[in-house]
Design a protein around this motif. Structure first.
Motif, short mmCIF file in Angstrom:
data_model
loop_
_atom_site.label_atom_id
_atom_site.label_comp_id
_atom_site.label_asym_id
_atom_site.label_seq_id
_atom_site.Cartn_x
_atom_site.Cartn_y
_atom_site.Cartn_z
N THR A 3 -16.95 18.74 65.46
CA THR A 3 -16.99 18.90 63.79
C THR A 3 -18.05 18.34 62.82
N ASP A 4 -18.68 18.98 63.03
CA ASP A 4 -19.91 18.57 61.31
C ASP A 4 -19.26 16.86 61.39
N GLU A 5 -19.88 16.26 62.06
CA GLU A 5 -19.62 14.43 61.41
C GLU A 5 -21.74 14.34 61.43
N PRO A 6 -21.99 13.68 60.79
CA PRO A 6 -23.32 12.87 60.49
C PRO A 6 -23.22 12.27 61.50
N LEU A 7 -24.84 12.88 62.50
CA LEU A 7 -24.67 11.71 63.83
C LEU A 7 -26.40 10.85 63.37
N GLY A 8 -26.87 11.68 62.43
CA GLY A 8 -28.50 11.23 62.02
C GLY A 8 -28.94 11.61 61.32
N GLY A 9 -30.35 11.13 60.95
CA GLY A 9 -31.04 12.80 60.25
C GLY A 9 -32.29 13.29 61.08
N ILE A 10 -33.23 14.22 60.33
CA ILE A 10 -34.84 14.21 61.68
C ILE A 10 -35.21 15.13 59.99
N GLN A 11 -36.44 15.09 60.26
CA GLN A 11 -37.75 15.45 59.15
C GLN A 11 -38.55 15.98 59.14
N VAL A 12 -39.14 16.94 59.01
CA VAL A 12 -40.59 17.68 58.80
C VAL A 12 -41.15 16.90 57.34
N GLN A 13 -42.56 15.83 57.37
CA GLN A 13 -43.05 15.18 56.11
C GLN A 13 -44.69 15.88 56.32
N HIS A 14 -45.13 15.21 54.77
CA HIS A 14 -47.26 15.42 54.87
C HIS A 14 -47.53 17.01 54.76
N LEU A 15 -45.90 18.08 54.02
CA LEU A 15 -46.56 18.94 54.26
C LEU A 15 -47.57 19.22 53.47
N ASP A 16 -47.73 18.96 52.65
CA ASP A 16 -48.39 18.85 51.13
C ASP A 16 -49.52 18.08 51.43
#
Length: 766
Positions: free
Chosen positions: A259-272
């Motif tokens: 459905t392409d409905e948003p379920l949540g979020g995921i991220q990769v950080q501190h790459l800098d």
């Protein structure tokens, strides 16, 4: 010689697609269009309203700046027409201040970046400029991309230092580029690549992805503002786009693949962070309605390969080029920890009281890591499954939070004497004991059953398999204890055989597939030793002062083991009247053995009001545990030679649509059996029971040597008033042999007559 005047003073610069030239009166019309565009009004300091007179006045300013040396202005020309303006102001001491704006019909084609490169090169080569500075209102990512592409460094932010064309004051980003520095990006400008899975898709966040509800208590407890609110979504999304633009991290929307409905979020950080370059920090969250569906686990499975893939572009669309991923969880967030272990992450460390909270004491943290070189499949840890095991008097089931012992319930004296402190909980210690057990179950190394009374479901004690796979695959240790008021009734004698059968059953048959169980007892615990020996365990050794009792004293230990092969040999030597639940195929139904995976359909059927009306005694509420108990009971009764219990399934989908059983095969007359059945509500009225009963009758009357049961008589009893059920025996030729008055209890507690039918093998073939 006179110095050149405007327009001759303006050098023409070009790289082919883009030409920078002097401004001309013919540019006025398109200049007015550019300035009146909403993006120009939002991000630049042009006056409003803006008309041709303002544009002509602007051309005079340009002429004046060129002639007195205050600034350098070029018209951007693309495809033979005016496309925008780019300039730098000469602020003194070798510093230039760059600015630019484009007509809306040429944006998104890299024109501004090309134009900036042309004038930066010219300024450094011909105009004694040593440092070029850049400023833009915070949020103007299009302007920042131009500066980024030309090697500018983002130096900081000036508070409330710019006013746009709408009169709005805002903060300003600042950046700089020295003449000796490369004209290439200093860091990636990350973009969220679309990663497709079977159940979820990772994709960029869109403007229309705003949630409809605020984060719930669980989100606030463990995510601390990570999730967006409906009203704050726009700012939340813009902040993450900005973080990607400075190389800090990559942010994805976890969306339903269908459905392409948003379920949540995921991220990769501190790459800098240069100190930990090549390593990224993972974070994730789900909307309330998306939990419990394995979405985070699926998202991690998509993200990890992408994170470790080589990066061949500045956006990271090919991969992030990392060698390590790290994730930290609150010690109480077991759902997050399970997802990481299932994704192959390895627990790296624990920290005590490290996460600060405004409304409660600091909590501990558990850290996980995954290396690109790790075998993610081999490192995967699934939480241990605690199946419901039914015996004649007992139900072995998972422990529940509400199983806390009564305050007056005494702990067993032998347990207190022979077991370590805290092994058996009381009312005060139960919550901590339960949580500790659940954390151990999450590690996949412990299966801990509550031994419950079959009739009341009251806890009687515990039976567990722990250290599963420790030392060598296929090994586990068995342990057990009882509450004081459960001793002397043969509870463990009845419970242990069910656990042994589950432990040694192959994984393909939903067992643990172990090949060895071992046990350790206090040398003085004779009762436990006799119990083990009764179940086939062999004593193999002892040691001295190896056991620490709850009172602090030391005791000798005695050790036992049981091999799967030995246990099977013991079962083979014992008489077994077990019945085979054969697969019987029909045109529209299939009769097959029950599976644990059928539990959700059983719950649906046995929660249905019609089912509950005609079948009394069903648990209320009817839970997945109830369904697993039913499946195990069918297996046990077949093994005991009492019942052949089939799942009625759809032959096309194999989904469970009902049940039919031949019962009472262990009675005084082994040539007779009773038929019972029920169906799922979504197949009523489709002839399912009629065809299933036809198949069951045929199997019952077929000779044993031909694969049947070789019975001579079948009975079938129906509650009076259940016309749909009573129509089946009449349709199949059963004889109505009588009615027992008010003999059948219904789900509402009332009693009705019981219609009795029978069918003899020589009545016909059914």
């Amino acid at each position: 010689m006179r110095a050149p005047t405007f327009p001759d003073v303006v050098p023409t610069l070009t790289d082919g697609p883009v030409t920078l030239r002097d401004h001309r009166p013919a540019d006025v019309e398109r200049l007015v269009e550019q300035v009146n565009d909403p993006r120009s009004q939002r991000w630049t300091t042009v006056p409003m309203p803006y008309d041709a007179s303002h544009a002509r006045g602007f051309l005079q300013v340009i002429r004046s700046d060129w002639e007195d040396g205050a600034g350098r202005w070029w018209a951007v020309e693309v495809d033979g027409q005016f496309a925008g303006t780019i300039n730098y102001q000469v602020t003194g001491a070798g510093v230039g201040d760059i600015g630019f704006g484009l007509h809306p019909d040429v944006r998104g084609r890299g024109i501004a970046g090309r134009s900036a490169r042309l004038i930066i090169d010219w300024a450094f080569a011909h105009d004694a400029v040593d440092v070029m500075v850049w400023r833009a209102m915070v949020g103007n990512l299009a302007s920042w991309r131009v500066a980024w592409a030309n090697g500018f460094r983002r130096d900081g932010m000036q508070r409330q230092s710019l006013v746009n064309g709408l009169g709005e004051r805002g903060d300003a980003w600042t950046g700089s580029l020295h003449r000796d520095e490369p004209r290439t990006p200093r860091h990636p400008w990350w973009e969220a690549a679309v990663l497709e899975g079977d159940r979820v898709r990772l994709r960029p966040w869109r403007e229309d992805d705003a949630p409809s509800v605020v984060p719930d208590e669980v989100a606030e407890r463990f995510n601390e503002g990570m999730q967006p609110t409906p009203e704050g979504f726009t700012a939340w999304r813009e902040q993450r786009l900005e973080r990607m633009s400075v190389g800090q991290g990559v942010f994805w929307c976890i969306a339903d693949a269908t459905t392409d409905e948003p379920l949540g979020g995921i991220q990769v950080q501190h790459l800098d962070r240069d100190f930990t370059r090549g390593s990224g920090t993972i974070g994730y969250w789900l909307h309330t309605h998306a939990r419990g569906r394995g979405a985070v686990q699926d998202a991690l499975a998509l993200l990890a390969p992408h994170a470790f893939a080589d990066r061949t572009d500045d956006a990271g669309l090919s991969g992030l080029g990392l060698h390590r991923l790290w994730a930290g969880t609150d010690e109480g967030n077991r759902a997050s920890q399970r997802a990481l272990r299932r994704a192959g992450f390895r627990q790296a460390s624990t920290e005590r009281e490290v996460i600060a909270h405004d409304d409660r004491p600091a909590s501990g943290a558990i850290s996980f890591e995954l290396l690109a070189s790790d075998d993610r499949v081999a490192q995967t840890i699934e939480p241990a499954v605690v199946p419901v095991l039914e015996t004649t008097r007992l139900r072995l089931r998972p422990w529940r939070p509400d199983d806390r012992p009564r305050p007056e319930q005494d702990l067993d004296r032998d347990s207190l004497r022979f077991m370590p402190a805290g092994a058996q909980p009381d009312a005060a210690t139960y919550d901590a004991w339960y949580e500790r057990g659940e954390r151990m179950r999450d590690l996949g190394a412990v299966v801990k059953w509550c031994i419950a009374d079959e009739a009341t479901d009251a806890p009687l004690g515990a039976l567990m398999l722990f250290e599963i796979g420790a030392g060598a695959p296929g090994n586990a240790e068995i342990g057990y204890w009882l509450y004081a008021d459960a001793r002397g009734a043969g509870v463990l004698q009845e419970a242990i055989p069910a656990v042994l059968e589950h432990a040694f059953a192959p994984v393909a048959e939903e067992g643990l597939g172990l090949h060895r169980l071992h046990a350790a007892t206090d040398a003085e615990n004779v009762a436990s030793q006799k119990l083990l020996e009764h179940n086939g365990f062999q004593r193999w050794g002892a040691d001295h002062q190896a056991f620490a009792r709850a009172d602090g004293s030391l005791a000798d230990g005695t050790f036992f083991e049981l091999l799967a092969d030995s246990w099977r040999a013991q079962q083979d030597d014992a008489p077994s009247p077990g019945l085979d639940v054969a697969v019987v195929d029909g045109e529209r139904v299939r009769l097959r053995p029950w599976r644990d995976a059928d539990a959700p359909r059983i719950v649906e059927a046995c929660s249905d009001p019609v089912t509950r009306h005609w079948l009394s005694g069903l648990p209320d509420p009817y839970t997945p545990e109830s369904a697993h108990g039913y499946v195990q009971m069918m297996r046990d009764k077949a093994r005991a030679g009492a019942t052949v219990g089939w799942c009625i399934s759809d032959p096309a989908t194999d989904i469970a649509i009902g049940a039919i059983s031949l019962m009472g095969l262990d009675g005084l007359d082994p040539t007779s059996a009773e038929i019972g059945y029920w169906v799922h509500p979504d197949v009523r009225g489709r002839g399912v029971v009629t065809e299933a009963t036809t198949l069951a009758v045929r199997h019952a009357f077929v000779a044993v040597e031909d694969g049947g049961l070789g019975l001579r008589r079948l009975t079938l009893n129906v509650a009076e008033g259940n016309e749909a059920s009573a129509a089946v025996p009449r349709r199949l030729g059963f004889a109505h042999v009588g009615t027992d008055r008010r003999a059948e209890p219904l789900g509402d507690g009332s009693y009705v007559g019981l219609l009795r039918f029978d069918l003899l093998a020589d009545d016909g073939d059914g």
